[in-house]
Design a protein around this motif. Structure first.
Motif, PDB file in Angstrom:
ATOM      1  N   ILE A  20     -31.084  -9.158   8.820  1.00 28.07           N
ATOM      2  CA  ILE A  20     -32.284  -8.532   8.313  1.00 28.07           C
ATOM      3  C   ILE A  20     -33.320  -9.630   8.024  1.00 28.07           C
ATOM      4  CG2 ILE A  20     -33.241  -7.006   6.525  1.00 28.07           C
ATOM      5  CD1 ILE A  20     -31.028  -5.735   8.305  1.00 28.07           C
ATOM      6  N   PRO A  21     -34.523  -9.510   8.612  1.00 29.22           N
ATOM      7  CA  PRO A  21     -35.552 -10.530   8.384  1.00 29.22           C
ATOM      8  C   PRO A  21     -35.844 -10.736   6.902  1.00 29.22           C
ATOM      9  CG  PRO A  21     -36.194  -9.055  10.151  1.00 29.22           C
ATOM     10  CD  PRO A  21     -34.968  -8.457   9.517  1.00 29.22           C
ATOM     11  N   GLY A  22     -36.133 -12.007   6.577  1.00 30.75           N
ATOM     12  CA  GLY A  22     -36.506 -12.328   5.206  1.00 30.75           C
ATOM     13  C   GLY A  22     -35.627 -13.282   4.600  1.00 30.75           C
ATOM     14  N   CYS A  36     -36.355  -1.010  16.078  1.00 26.17           N
ATOM     15  CA  CYS A  36     -37.158  -0.038  16.823  1.00 26.17           C
ATOM     16  C   CYS A  36     -38.287  -0.741  17.558  1.00 26.17           C
ATOM     17  CB  CYS A  36     -37.722   1.014  15.857  1.00 26.17           C
ATOM     18  SG  CYS A  36     -38.781   2.243  16.661  1.00 26.17           S
ATOM     19  N   ARG A  37     -38.437  -0.456  18.826  1.00 24.22           N
ATOM     20  CA  ARG A  37     -39.489  -1.094  19.624  1.00 24.22           C
ATOM     21  C   ARG A  37     -40.876  -0.555  19.272  1.00 24.22           C
ATOM     22  NH1 ARG A  37     -36.400   1.949  22.905  1.00 24.22           N
ATOM     23  NH2 ARG A  37     -37.319   3.915  23.530  1.00 24.22           N
ATOM     24  N   SER A  38     -40.946   0.613  18.620  1.00 24.53           N
ATOM     25  CA  SER A  38     -42.239   1.214  18.273  1.00 24.53           C
ATOM     26  C   SER A  38     -42.764   0.757  16.919  1.00 24.53           C
ATOM     27  CB  SER A  38     -42.137   2.736  18.268  1.00 24.53           C
ATOM     28  OG  SER A  38     -41.834   3.202  19.563  1.00 24.53           O
ATOM     29  N   CYS A  39     -41.913   0.768  15.895  1.00 25.82           N
ATOM     30  CA  CYS A  39     -42.398   0.475  14.529  1.00 25.82           C
ATOM     31  C   CYS A  39     -41.750  -0.751  13.901  1.00 25.82           C
ATOM     32  CB  CYS A  39     -42.200   1.692  13.636  1.00 25.82           C
ATOM     33  SG  CYS A  39     -40.475   2.040  13.212  1.00 25.82           S
ATOM     34  N   GLN A  40     -40.826  -1.411  14.587  1.00 25.66           N
ATOM     35  CA  GLN A  40     -40.111  -2.609  14.131  1.00 25.66           C
ATOM     36  C   GLN A  40     -39.214  -2.348  12.916  1.00 25.66           C
ATOM     37  OE1 GLN A  40     -43.457  -3.134  15.396  1.00 25.66           O
ATOM     38  NE2 GLN A  40     -42.190  -3.587  17.176  1.00 25.66           N
ATOM     39  N   ALA A  41     -38.881  -1.072  12.647  1.00 27.01           N
ATOM     40  CA  ALA A  41     -37.910  -0.777  11.594  1.00 27.01           C
ATOM     41  C   ALA A  41     -36.545  -1.283  12.039  1.00 27.01           C
ATOM     42  CB  ALA A  41     -37.851   0.728  11.334  1.00 27.01           C
ATOM     43  N   VAL A  42     -35.806  -1.890  11.117  1.00 23.11           N
ATOM     44  CA  VAL A  42     -34.460  -2.389  11.399  1.00 23.11           C
ATOM     45  C   VAL A  42     -33.480  -1.392  10.794  1.00 23.11           C
ATOM     46  CG1 VAL A  42     -32.824  -4.274  11.065  1.00 23.11           C
ATOM     47  CG2 VAL A  42     -35.261  -4.781  11.367  1.00 23.11           C
ATOM     48  N   SER A  43     -32.575  -0.869  11.638  1.00 23.81           N
ATOM     49  CA  SER A  43     -31.600   0.128  11.190  1.00 23.81           C
ATOM     50  C   SER A  43     -30.188  -0.392  11.363  1.00 23.81           C
ATOM     51  CB  SER A  43     -31.731   1.416  12.006  1.00 23.81           C
ATOM     52  OG  SER A  43     -33.003   1.970  11.843  1.00 23.81           O
ATOM     53  N   ARG A  44     -29.363  -0.153  10.356  1.00 21.81           N
ATOM     54  CA  ARG A  44     -27.929  -0.400  10.474  1.00 21.81           C
ATOM     55  C   ARG A  44     -27.309   0.828  11.104  1.00 21.81           C
ATOM     56  NH1 ARG A  44     -28.467  -3.039   5.411  1.00 21.81           N
ATOM     57  NH2 ARG A  44     -27.799  -5.202   5.574  1.00 21.81           N
ATOM     58  N   ILE A  45     -26.360   0.597  11.992  1.00 23.31           N
ATOM     59  CA  ILE A  45     -25.649   1.708  12.609  1.00 23.31           C
ATOM     60  C   ILE A  45     -24.287   1.779  11.941  1.00 23.31           C
ATOM     61  CG2 ILE A  45     -24.820   2.734  14.740  1.00 23.31           C
ATOM     62  CD1 ILE A  45     -27.857   2.314  14.715  1.00 23.31           C
ATOM     63  N   GLY A  46     -24.114   2.765  11.092  1.00 22.03           N
ATOM     64  CA  GLY A  46     -22.846   2.911  10.388  1.00 22.03           C
ATOM     65  C   GLY A  46     -21.938   3.840  11.151  1.00 22.03           C
ATOM     66  N   CYS A  87     -39.733   6.191  12.347  1.00 20.82           N
ATOM     67  CA  CYS A  87     -40.817   6.815  13.120  1.00 20.82           C
ATOM     68  C   CYS A  87     -40.352   7.940  14.046  1.00 20.82           C
ATOM     69  CB  CYS A  87     -41.566   5.766  13.928  1.00 20.82           C
ATOM     70  SG  CYS A  87     -40.649   5.127  15.358  1.00 20.82           S
ATOM     71  N   GLY A  88     -39.048   8.092  14.238  1.00 24.26           N
ATOM     72  CA  GLY A  88     -38.522   9.163  15.080  1.00 24.26           C
ATOM     73  C   GLY A  88     -38.437   8.835  16.559  1.00 24.26           C
ATOM     74  N   ASP A  89     -38.891   7.617  16.958  1.00 25.52           N
ATOM     75  CA  ASP A  89     -38.808   7.240  18.373  1.00 25.52           C
ATOM     76  C   ASP A  89     -37.345   7.165  18.799  1.00 25.52           C
ATOM     77  OD1 ASP A  89     -39.684   6.513  20.905  1.00 25.52           O
ATOM     78  OD2 ASP A  89     -39.975   4.406  20.391  1.00 25.52           O
ATOM     79  N   GLN A  94     -37.504  -4.175   7.738  1.00 29.30           N
ATOM     80  CA  GLN A  94     -38.622  -4.202   8.677  1.00 29.30           C
ATOM     81  C   GLN A  94     -38.669  -5.575   9.323  1.00 29.30           C
ATOM     82  OE1 GLN A  94     -40.474  -1.390   8.948  1.00 29.30           O
ATOM     83  NE2 GLN A  94     -41.843  -2.155  10.510  1.00 29.30           N
ATOM     84  N   SER A  95     -38.943  -5.627  10.619  1.00 30.60           N
ATOM     85  CA  SER A  95     -39.066  -6.891  11.331  1.00 30.60           C
ATOM     86  C   SER A  95     -40.524  -7.146  11.665  1.00 30.60           C
ATOM     87  CB  SER A  95     -38.257  -6.857  12.636  1.00 30.60           C
ATOM     88  OG  SER A  95     -38.446  -8.064  13.353  1.00 30.60           O
TER      89      SER A  95
END
Length: 161
Positions: A159-161, A26-36, A10-12, A45-46
């Motif tokens: 990662i959820p799921g 992400c607190r805005s869209c709940q996307a889960v990102s790995r930091i490489g 989402c770019g937040d 997604q969470s």
């Protein structure tokens, strides 16, 4: 050390700790990102997690036994009887400790180095005693759980799921 990044979904903008964070939700869209390599990549997604009953939440500060902390992450696990939360706390000394919240009960833990490998799961049984890191532990529960959702920063990939 905190760094600013943008959510790849989402770019937040969000801060992350270069010292420990492997994933950020992400607190805005709940996307889960790995930091490489210092760049976030979308990993999943969470679910949006409802508040817990304890008053804990992201960014909450406090102290335990004289050690100041800030809540920086949460994992919610589900199992047949319900769910529980594992809160990741960062101390003022940048140490990570964990606070488990289950049915209104709180317990505190932190990682310690093990001097020998854990036995395989198949060899564990209820009531068995294990001697680890100079302490005796009693196995009171064995079960399976699934990650239902995450919040904030975590030092491992969940990662959820």
């Amino acid at each position: 050390m905190k760094n600013a990044m943008q959510c790849p979904s989402c770019g937040d903008s969000f801060d992350w700790s270069a010292k420990f964070a492997e994933i950020v939700t992400c607190r805005s869209c709940q996307a889960v990102s790995r930091i490489g390599d210092g760049t976030p990549s979308l990993a999943g997604q969470s679910a949006k997690l409802i508040a817990s009953g304890s008053g804990l939440g992201m960014g909450v500060t406090g102290s335990f036994k004289g050690v100041a902390f800030t809540t920086v992450g949460r994992v919610r696990y589900g199992y047949a009887q319900g769910f529980w939360d594992e809160w990741c706390l960062e101390t003022a000394e940048s140490e990570l400790v964990w606070l488990t919240e289950d049915d209104g009960n709180l317990s505190h833990s932190k990682s310690v180095p093990l001097h020998k490998a854990l036995p395989p799961l198949e060899q564990l049984s209820l009531g068995r005693s294990l001697f680890l890191a100079d302490h005796d532990y009693l196995i009171e529960e064995i079960g399976k759980a699934k990650c239902l959702g995450t919040e904030g920063q975590l030092p491992f990939s969940s990662i959820p799921g």
